[in-house]
Design a protein around this motif. Sequence first.
Motif, PDB file in Angstrom:
ATOM      1  N   THR A 218      19.775  33.941   4.038  1.00  0.00           N
ATOM      2  CA  THR A 218      19.730  35.175   4.823  1.00  0.00           C
ATOM      3  C   THR A 218      18.728  36.178   4.262  1.00  0.00           C
ATOM      4  OG1 THR A 218      22.060  34.867   5.360  1.00  0.00           O
ATOM      5  CG2 THR A 218      21.116  37.035   5.790  1.00  0.00           C
ATOM      6  N   GLU A 219      17.993  36.822   5.174  1.00  0.00           N
ATOM      7  CA  GLU A 219      17.002  37.835   4.801  1.00  0.00           C
ATOM      8  C   GLU A 219      17.211  39.095   5.638  1.00  0.00           C
ATOM      9  OE1 GLU A 219      13.055  36.264   5.102  1.00  0.00           O
ATOM     10  OE2 GLU A 219      13.442  34.605   3.696  1.00  0.00           O
ATOM     11  N   PRO A 220      16.563  40.202   5.270  1.00  0.00           N
ATOM     12  CA  PRO A 220      16.718  41.440   6.046  1.00  0.00           C
ATOM     13  C   PRO A 220      16.402  41.274   7.529  1.00  0.00           C
ATOM     14  CG  PRO A 220      15.652  41.910   3.966  1.00  0.00           C
ATOM     15  CD  PRO A 220      15.757  40.423   4.049  1.00  0.00           C
ATOM     16  N   SER A 221      15.448  40.400   7.840  1.00  0.00           N
ATOM     17  CA  SER A 221      15.035  40.239   9.241  1.00  0.00           C
ATOM     18  C   SER A 221      15.590  38.985   9.894  1.00  0.00           C
ATOM     19  CB  SER A 221      13.500  40.218   9.331  1.00  0.00           C
ATOM     20  OG  SER A 221      12.992  39.115   8.590  1.00  0.00           O
ATOM     21  N   SER A 222      16.384  38.214   9.177  1.00  0.00           N
ATOM     22  CA  SER A 222      16.916  36.977   9.759  1.00  0.00           C
ATOM     23  C   SER A 222      18.334  36.737   9.284  1.00  0.00           C
ATOM     24  CB  SER A 222      16.038  35.777   9.362  1.00  0.00           C
ATOM     25  OG  SER A 222      16.085  35.555   7.973  1.00  0.00           O
ATOM     26  N   GLY A 223      19.230  36.587  10.245  1.00  0.00           N
ATOM     27  CA  GLY A 223      20.617  36.283   9.934  1.00  0.00           C
ATOM     28  C   GLY A 223      20.977  34.954  10.561  1.00  0.00           C
ATOM     29  N   THR A 231      10.306  34.638   3.752  1.00  0.00           N
ATOM     30  CA  THR A 231      10.000  34.140   2.416  1.00  0.00           C
ATOM     31  C   THR A 231       9.054  32.944   2.525  1.00  0.00           C
ATOM     32  OG1 THR A 231      12.141  34.860   1.575  1.00  0.00           O
ATOM     33  CG2 THR A 231      11.000  33.176   0.308  1.00  0.00           C
ATOM     34  N   ARG A 232       8.031  32.941   1.637  1.00  0.00           N
ATOM     35  CA  ARG A 232       7.011  31.884   1.727  1.00  0.00           C
ATOM     36  C   ARG A 232       6.859  31.180   0.382  1.00  0.00           C
ATOM     37  NH1 ARG A 232       3.621  31.565   5.810  1.00  0.00           N
ATOM     38  NH2 ARG A 232       1.886  30.809   4.531  1.00  0.00           N
ATOM     39  N   ALA A 233       6.506  29.905   0.478  1.00  0.00           N
ATOM     40  CA  ALA A 233       6.192  29.095  -0.706  1.00  0.00           C
ATOM     41  C   ALA A 233       4.895  28.340  -0.412  1.00  0.00           C
ATOM     42  CB  ALA A 233       7.326  28.122  -1.004  1.00  0.00           C
ATOM     43  N   VAL A 234       3.866  28.689  -1.162  1.00  0.00           N
ATOM     44  CA  VAL A 234       2.535  28.110  -0.913  1.00  0.00           C
ATOM     45  C   VAL A 234       2.142  27.234  -2.090  1.00  0.00           C
ATOM     46  CG1 VAL A 234       0.121  28.616  -0.425  1.00  0.00           C
ATOM     47  CG2 VAL A 234       1.917  30.136   0.440  1.00  0.00           C
ATOM     48  N   LEU A 235       1.704  26.024  -1.803  1.00  0.00           N
ATOM     49  CA  LEU A 235       1.293  25.095  -2.851  1.00  0.00           C
ATOM     50  C   LEU A 235       0.007  25.592  -3.507  1.00  0.00           C
ATOM     51  CD1 LEU A 235       2.164  22.318  -4.025  1.00  0.00           C
ATOM     52  CD2 LEU A 235       0.528  21.266  -2.435  1.00  0.00           C
ATOM     53  N   HIS A 241       2.601  23.239  -8.322  1.00  0.00           N
ATOM     54  CA  HIS A 241       3.674  24.221  -8.133  1.00  0.00           C
ATOM     55  C   HIS A 241       3.558  24.891  -6.763  1.00  0.00           C
ATOM     56  CE1 HIS A 241       3.614  23.864 -12.526  1.00  0.00           C
ATOM     57  NE2 HIS A 241       4.848  24.361 -12.531  1.00  0.00           N
ATOM     58  N   TYR A 242       4.697  25.317  -6.259  1.00  0.00           N
ATOM     59  CA  TYR A 242       4.748  26.202  -5.098  1.00  0.00           C
ATOM     60  C   TYR A 242       4.898  27.625  -5.624  1.00  0.00           C
ATOM     61  CZ  TYR A 242       5.573  22.213  -1.960  1.00  0.00           C
ATOM     62  OH  TYR A 242       5.457  21.055  -1.251  1.00  0.00           O
ATOM     63  N   VAL A 243       4.135  28.551  -5.058  1.00  0.00           N
ATOM     64  CA  VAL A 243       4.244  29.958  -5.434  1.00  0.00           C
ATOM     65  C   VAL A 243       5.170  30.631  -4.426  1.00  0.00           C
ATOM     66  CG1 VAL A 243       3.021  32.094  -5.920  1.00  0.00           C
ATOM     67  CG2 VAL A 243       1.907  29.898  -6.364  1.00  0.00           C
ATOM     68  N   LEU A 244       6.330  31.066  -4.908  1.00  0.00           N
ATOM     69  CA  LEU A 244       7.393  31.574  -4.050  1.00  0.00           C
ATOM     70  C   LEU A 244       7.434  33.091  -4.063  1.00  0.00           C
ATOM     71  CD1 LEU A 244      10.022  30.908  -2.355  1.00  0.00           C
ATOM     72  CD2 LEU A 244      11.255  30.959  -4.540  1.00  0.00           C
ATOM     73  N   ASN A 245       7.474  33.692  -2.863  1.00  0.00           N
ATOM     74  CA  ASN A 245       7.580  35.151  -2.736  1.00  0.00           C
ATOM     75  C   ASN A 245       8.497  35.486  -1.563  1.00  0.00           C
ATOM     76  OD1 ASN A 245       5.495  36.696  -4.580  1.00  0.00           O
ATOM     77  ND2 ASN A 245       4.447  34.850  -3.847  1.00  0.00           N
ATOM     78  N   GLY A 246       9.366  36.481  -1.781  1.00  0.00           N
ATOM     79  CA  GLY A 246      10.261  36.899  -0.704  1.00  0.00           C
ATOM     80  C   GLY A 246      11.518  37.543  -1.249  1.00  0.00           C
ATOM     81  N   ALA A 247      12.452  37.817  -0.334  1.00  0.00           N
ATOM     82  CA  ALA A 247      13.714  38.467  -0.709  1.00  0.00           C
ATOM     83  C   ALA A 247      14.843  37.922   0.157  1.00  0.00           C
ATOM     84  CB  ALA A 247      13.608  39.980  -0.540  1.00  0.00           C
ATOM     85  N   LYS A 248      16.019  37.815  -0.440  1.00  0.00           N
ATOM     86  CA  LYS A 248      17.221  37.352   0.255  1.00  0.00           C
ATOM     87  C   LYS A 248      18.315  38.408   0.086  1.00  0.00           C
ATOM     88  CE  LYS A 248      15.356  33.277   1.105  1.00  0.00           C
ATOM     89  NZ  LYS A 248      15.082  32.754   2.473  1.00  0.00           N
ATOM     90  N   ILE A 249      19.179  38.530   1.084  1.00  0.00           N
ATOM     91  CA  ILE A 249      20.243  39.536   1.016  1.00  0.00           C
ATOM     92  C   ILE A 249      21.610  38.888   1.203  1.00  0.00           C
ATOM     93  CG2 ILE A 249      18.733  41.375   1.850  1.00  0.00           C
ATOM     94  CD1 ILE A 249      20.092  41.101   4.591  1.00  0.00           C
ATOM     95  N   TRP A 250      22.666  39.639   0.754  1.00  0.00           N
ATOM     96  CA  TRP A 250      24.066  39.220   0.894  1.00  0.00           C
ATOM     97  C   TRP A 250      24.295  37.831   0.284  1.00  0.00           C
ATOM     98  CZ3 TRP A 250      23.273  40.569   6.642  1.00  0.00           C
ATOM     99  CH2 TRP A 250      23.220  41.960   6.788  1.00  0.00           C
TER     100      TRP A 250
END
Length: 386
Positions: A218-223, A231-235, A241-250
């Motif tokens: 779950t994210e602020p814009s997606s339930g 959230t993205r993961a780019v090789l 490695h995948y470079v991971l960036n983003g945020a999750k809530i609850w």
Amino acid sequence: PFKHRGNNFLLVYILLVAVIDIILILTLHFYSFVIMSMSVRGLSLIYNTAKAARVSQPLLCQNRHFSAKPNTSFARGIFLGELREQELFPYPNVLDEDQKETITMMMDAGKTFMEETNDAAANDTNEKIPDGQLDDMRALGMYGLMVPEEYGGLALTNTMYAKFGELTGCYDLGLGIHTGAHQSIGYKGILLYGTEAQKEKYLPPLAAGEIFACFCLTEPSSGSDASSIKTRAVLNEAGTHYVLNGAKIWISNGGIAEIFTVFAKTPMKCKKTGEMKDKISAFVVERAFGGVSHGPPEKKMGIKCSNTAEVYYEDVMVPVENLLGEEGEGFKVAMNILNNGRFGMGACLTGTMKMLISKATDHANARKQFVSKLREYEASSRRSPG
């Protein structure tokens, strides 16, 4: 009154049909009465008679009318003097004797822990499960209930897990959320989709409760619309490695977890068009990778001892071997994890509802207002099972 022979014949025909109809109706009523009269008492008489005949005439069963094949019919058994009680109320027997003994022992130990050690009210007030109590839960194996024995778990079946989950929900729902978020969904993806190397590395410490896991979707814009995550993961260029960036809530256990099942969008080339498109992939992320942080515990109205927090990922370097399942198949992974975990939540809440009904019934039976107990008032008597 009829002047013609044809009219006389018609009258006779009508009378004959009426008589036949009356006879048929009386016959049907008679047989209906006979059938209805064959109650349990009648069946019992047939059964006892057949049983007596079988005892007095042992050669009867050797007659050519009786097969040597074991009888599996309830109705036939009545006439043979065999009462097949297991056919009266058949229920699936999904546990063998060893499994029944195991879950009975676990339920007894769990009930003792819940009644003598765990303090649900204190957990809720302090918004935390005491460290000593966590050790007791580890000793009971509560963090690896469905993990195979080769990885340090108890290898319970779904039925056994549901029984223990019901017990947990009966006494402390916050504690049930804590353990459920850890194993029902937290590391469930590793059990379902993990490689052998991933299972050998992560399952033993997770099953022992040495570290905790959580499920991050779950994210602020997606339930409910899980496909809209940001959230993205780019090789990386090296492909390591995948470079991971983003945020999750609850995120349940988000503030105490060391292992995160994270879902992020990865750019992939479409096989049909050759264009780059974002598809969801699943990853096993360690807090030790660096770049993982969390917010303060959420202030909730209940289940306060279960930690709920936001989780942030900033340039987290996730090794390619930590991809969970196939790249671009993350949505399927997430749905299967949730589908497998839902029955655990249902079992836990069944225990909660049973306890609530029991408490409400006790109150209605004991509480007296004006001149009567609550159970005697119409509004209560219609609801109280007591």
